[in-house]
Design a protein around this motif. Structure first.
Motif, PDB file in Angstrom:
ATOM      1  N   THR A 275      19.271  31.958  15.487  1.00 38.07           N
ATOM      2  CA  THR A 275      19.047  30.970  16.538  1.00 38.07           C
ATOM      3  C   THR A 275      19.505  31.491  17.901  1.00 38.07           C
ATOM      4  OG1 THR A 275      19.055  29.068  15.100  1.00 38.07           O
ATOM      5  CG2 THR A 275      19.894  28.696  17.304  1.00 38.07           C
TER       6      THR A 275
ATOM      7  N   ILE B 133      24.753  36.944  22.755  1.00 32.98           N
ATOM      8  CA  ILE B 133      24.838  35.498  22.512  1.00 32.98           C
ATOM      9  C   ILE B 133      25.286  35.305  21.067  1.00 32.98           C
ATOM     10  CG2 ILE B 133      23.577  33.301  22.463  1.00 32.98           C
ATOM     11  CD1 ILE B 133      21.536  34.562  24.382  1.00 32.98           C
TER      12      ILE B 133
ATOM     13  N   GLY C 220      30.811  34.247  17.534  1.00 36.27           N
ATOM     14  CA  GLY C 220      31.494  35.406  18.121  1.00 36.27           C
ATOM     15  C   GLY C 220      31.908  36.425  17.076  1.00 36.27           C
TER      16      GLY C 220
ATOM     17  N   THR D 169      29.416  37.573  14.559  1.00 36.98           N
ATOM     18  CA  THR D 169      28.227  38.112  13.890  1.00 36.98           C
ATOM     19  C   THR D 169      28.253  39.646  13.935  1.00 36.98           C
ATOM     20  OG1 THR D 169      27.016  36.127  14.397  1.00 36.98           O
ATOM     21  CG2 THR D 169      25.703  38.073  13.908  1.00 36.98           C
TER      22      THR D 169
ATOM     23  N   ALA E 202      23.275  25.295  10.124  1.00 37.37           N
ATOM     24  CA  ALA E 202      22.156  25.364  11.066  1.00 37.37           C
ATOM     25  C   ALA E 202      22.686  25.119  12.479  1.00 37.37           C
ATOM     26  CB  ALA E 202      21.118  24.317  10.714  1.00 37.37           C
TER      27      ALA E 202
ATOM     28  N   LEU F 259      12.461  28.202  12.117  1.00 36.37           N
ATOM     29  CA  LEU F 259      13.691  28.676  11.454  1.00 36.37           C
ATOM     30  C   LEU F 259      14.481  27.497  10.884  1.00 36.37           C
ATOM     31  CD1 LEU F 259      15.759  30.911  10.736  1.00 36.37           C
ATOM     32  CD2 LEU F 259      16.765  30.581  12.980  1.00 36.37           C
ATOM     33  N   LYS F 260      14.564  26.425  11.660  1.00 35.07           N
ATOM     34  CA  LYS F 260      15.318  25.253  11.202  1.00 35.07           C
ATOM     35  C   LYS F 260      14.712  24.717   9.897  1.00 35.07           C
ATOM     36  CE  LYS F 260      18.674  25.083  13.578  1.00 35.07           C
ATOM     37  NZ  LYS F 260      18.546  26.418  13.840  1.00 35.07           N
TER      38      LYS F 260
HETATM   39  O1  M6R Z   1      27.261  32.847  15.359  1.00 35.82           O
HETATM   40  P1  M6R Z   1      25.954  33.410  15.835  1.00 35.82           P
HETATM   41  O2  M6R Z   1      25.338  32.593  16.920  1.00 35.82           O
HETATM   42  O3  M6R Z   1      26.052  34.856  16.194  1.00 35.82           O
HETATM   43  O4  M6R Z   1      25.003  33.325  14.559  1.00 35.82           O
HETATM   44  C1  M6R Z   1      23.731  33.885  14.572  1.00 35.82           C
HETATM   45  C2  M6R Z   1      22.901  33.407  13.395  1.00 35.82           C
HETATM   46  O5  M6R Z   1      23.498  33.795  12.194  1.00 35.82           O
HETATM   47  C3  M6R Z   1      22.718  31.894  13.388  1.00 35.82           C
HETATM   48  O6  M6R Z   1      22.177  31.428  14.579  1.00 35.82           O
HETATM   49  C4  M6R Z   1      21.795  31.474  12.229  1.00 35.82           C
HETATM   50  O7  M6R Z   1      20.506  31.953  12.450  1.00 35.82           O
HETATM   51  C5  M6R Z   1      21.795  29.960  12.055  1.00 35.82           C
HETATM   52  N1  M6R Z   1      21.987  29.638  10.666  1.00 35.82           N
HETATM   53  C6  M6R Z   1      20.537  29.312  12.480  1.00 35.82           C
HETATM   54  O8  M6R Z   1      20.568  27.935  12.364  1.00 35.82           O
END
Ligand code: M6R
Length: 628
Positions: free
Chosen positions: A322, A366, A370, A372, A419, A504-505
């Motif tokens: 996301t 992004i 913080g 990932t 999500a 994606l959602k």
């Molecule tokens: O913590 P982050 O924003 O780095 O995470 C990135 C993705 O893992 C995260 O947005 C994931 O795609 C969500 N489950 C989407 O809803």
């Protein structure tokens, strides 16, 4: 991803650890376990499935020790089962592990050649073997962990206890997050601050290669080579209600409804309401909303000066999931508002594609969490190449936040649902603030021409409220929507990444096939998918591409597609063409994506909920993806 909790203190370790693991449930897991000191032994109890299964097994168990460790496992090596659940125990040495040990096959073979036997399929059990081996010669837990660490490759955060060193615990971080909570005569180690908050707000964020050695209620910190280090204890200012459901059926639904406030909190520090201008500093706290907001520590605001911004010739945005789609919206916003070229990449692709980062580039990462792994790796890669990194992040003091040069905070509060919702809209608002400021320093906007952009942002929270009242719309439509074979989400321009985010959602929550596409690409392939069993969600923005988007909608309708359109106003044409038409308020093109995404979140939520899915913890997924 796996969750870790360790406790030493006067409270009942069983309850502290179980409650701590509950706060980490959102990370995703499929089995859980604890090892708690009882007499001179650690009693280990594990269970496949949800924590309720572990709690059942623990119900009649008592422990007289003051120390214990616990874990929620998100399966990587070996299926979810009790035998693969942590802690792993070898002759009184118990360990929990988060991460992946890349050289596990070779280490396992080596240990087996020495006569070791394994009772799990995991990469983690060998850690207990290695520590146990050293314990036999030294009898010293700390030394044994330090020795073991040198053998491991990959990402691993570990907690270890041993019956031969009762009331001692060693924690080591290399990759996945670990935080030490320092309470009154008690210490808590956990993967996330939420497990620590009920006990203390004093914490130490461990960096990679740092070790905590706990002996009763005392702790010492060491680096990887055994040198003693000193770190400041930080005080966290987070309200407990941020992590409660507050009457909502799911965290996700609560977080969807928190979004107007999340946007207000994200933009508030950067907007001067009187002059209707933005600045990437702490200004504009005169607004009425401020009293409602939780106290935000903004000591470390953006450190990129206007002079630095002026010199930026190119921007790279790197993120995953996301956050990546938010970055794609950012690409449209920054290029169109500030006329600076932007390239947006998925973290896992960017880090391995040997990217060329020209001088005078700014890299924006992004990440809600913080933590990932791929985004963090990309950040480290570009920093090695000398680029400056601006982080847009929700979790302060997370790894990405700590390692970036500049910081923009989402201020969305804790996001618990796997999500991502409120982090997305907060990010879109911050990207606009950034684009406006960049445009000003580049001379593309001035104090007059920035006003419409700022006004659009200021009125955004109240416009969002108007969309959220349509919650019932999708609740009612969910029972028919869930019968479709698949969903095609389409939009043009800045609506295109929103289409991908909507898809994606639905994928992650409803486990239904959904694809996001640029509407103009339909004739290049996806049109073949469309028949009566296919739902087509069309984002029809009232912009220069309106007519073209409506033509695409008609093409889909002509092939039997079941149209769900999101437009604005009493649009009779769209109503006639659509099975379901939802009108969102007319808005400036820059904030329209935020309004468009809300119905898509509600659609996915209600379809998943009506299918009986675990909306907050979708199968196979984790909130924070700390391994690649
Ligand atoms: O913590 P982050 O924003 O780095 O995470 C990135 C993705 O893992 C995260 O947005 C994931 O795609 C969500 N489950 C989407 O809803």
């Amino acid at each position: 991803m796996c969750g870790i909790v360790g406790y030493y203190g006067p409270k009942d370790p069983k309850s502290v650890i179980l409650e701590g693991l509950q706060t980490l449930e959102y990370r995703g897991y499929d089995s859980a376990g604890v090892a708690i000191l009882n007499g001179s032994e650690y009693k280990r109890i594990r269970a496949e499935g949800k924590l309720a299964a572990l709690a059942d097994k623990l119900a009649d168990e008592t422990f007289d020790g003051a120390i214990g460790i616990g874990h929620t496992r998100w399966a990587t090596h070996g299926p979810p089962s009790e035998r693969n659940a942590h802690p792993h125990c070898i002759e009184g040495v118990n360990i929990v592990h988060n991460g992946i040990i890349e050289n596990y096959a070779e280490l396992r073979e080596e240990l087996m050649s020495e006569g070791a036997t394994f009772s799990s399929d995991t990469d983690s059990e060998l850690v207990a073997h290695l520590i146990n081996k050293s314990m036999k010669s030294t009898g010293n837990l700390m030394e044994a962990v330090m020795k073991m660490m040198k053998r491991l490759e990959g990402a691993y955060s570990i907690l270890a206890v041993s019956a031969d060193a009762p009331e001692e615990m060693v924690a080591f971080k290399n990759g996945p997050p670990l935080i030490l909570g320092v309470g009154e005569k008690e210490l808590v180690v956990a993967s996330d601050i939420q497990a620590i908050m009920p006990h203390t707000n004093k914490v130490i964020f461990l960096e990679d290669d740092e070790v905590v050695y706990i002996r009763k209620d005392r702790y010492e910190l060491f680096n990887r080579s055994g040198g003693l280090i000193k770190k400041e204890v930080e005080v966290i200012d987070w309200s407990p209600e941020q992590v409660e459901k507050q009457g909502f059926k799911h965290y996700m639904l609560k977080e969807i409804f928190e979004q107007p406030r999340a946007v207000a909190q994200a933009i508030d520090p950067h907007i001067n309401l009187e002059t209707k201008s933005v600045a990437l500093t702490r200004v504009g706290f005169g607004g009425a909303r401020v009293e409602e907001l939780p106290k935000i520590d903004v000591q470390e605001d953006l450190q990129l000066t206007n002079e630095t911004l002026e010199g930026i010739e190119r921007i790279f945005i790197v993120a995953c999931g996301t956050s990546y789609y938010a970055g794609q919206v950012g690409e449209y916003l920054i290029e169109q508002i500030a006329r600076v070229p932007v390239e947006c990449d998925i973290g896992s692709e960017f880090r391995y594609r040997y990217p060329v980062i020209p001088e005078n580039s700014l890299v924006i990462t992004i990440s809600q969490s913080g933590e990932t792994a791929d985004t963090l790796a990309a950040l480290r890669l570009v920093k090695q190449q000398g680029a400056k990194v601006l982080s847009i992040c929700n979790v302060r003091r997370s790894s990405i936040d700590r390692e970036a040069d500049g910081h923009l905070y989402m201020n969305a509060g804790a996001e618990i649902g796997v999500a991502s919702t409120k982090a997305f809209v907060s990010t879109l608002s911050l990207l606009q603030i950034f684009a406006i400021q960049l445009a000003k320093v580049k001379g593309v906007l001035n104090q007059d021409t920035e006003k419409p952009f700022v006004e659009a942002l200021v009125s955004l929270p109240s416009q969002m409220e108007k969309v959220l009242v349509h919650d019932k719309f999708f609740e009612e439509a969910a029972s028919s929507l869930k019968t479709y074979r698949g969903f095609l989400y389409m939009g043009r321009g800045v609506s295109f990444p929103i289409a991908m985010e909507g898809a994606l959602k639905l994928k992650e929550l409803a486990y239904m096939h959904a694809e996001g596409y640029a509407a103009g690409e339909m004739k290049h392939g996806p049109l073949a998918l469309i028949d009566e069993s296919m739902a087509v969600v069309m984002l029809v923005a009232n912009d220069e591409l309106y007519d073209k988007t409506v033509s695409n909608l008609e093409e889909a309708k002509a092939r039997g597609g079941q149209i769900i359109s999101i437009g604005s106003g009493e649009n009779q044409k769209l109503q006639n063409l659509s099975l379901h038409y939802l009108s969102i308020p007319e808005a400036h093109w820059t904030v329209n994506p935020v309004l468009q995404v809300l119905p898509l979140q509600l659609l996915a939520y209600h379809v998943a909920s009506s299918l009986g899915h675990d909306v907050d913890q979708p199968r196979n997924l984790a909130k924070s993806v700390t391994v690649e």
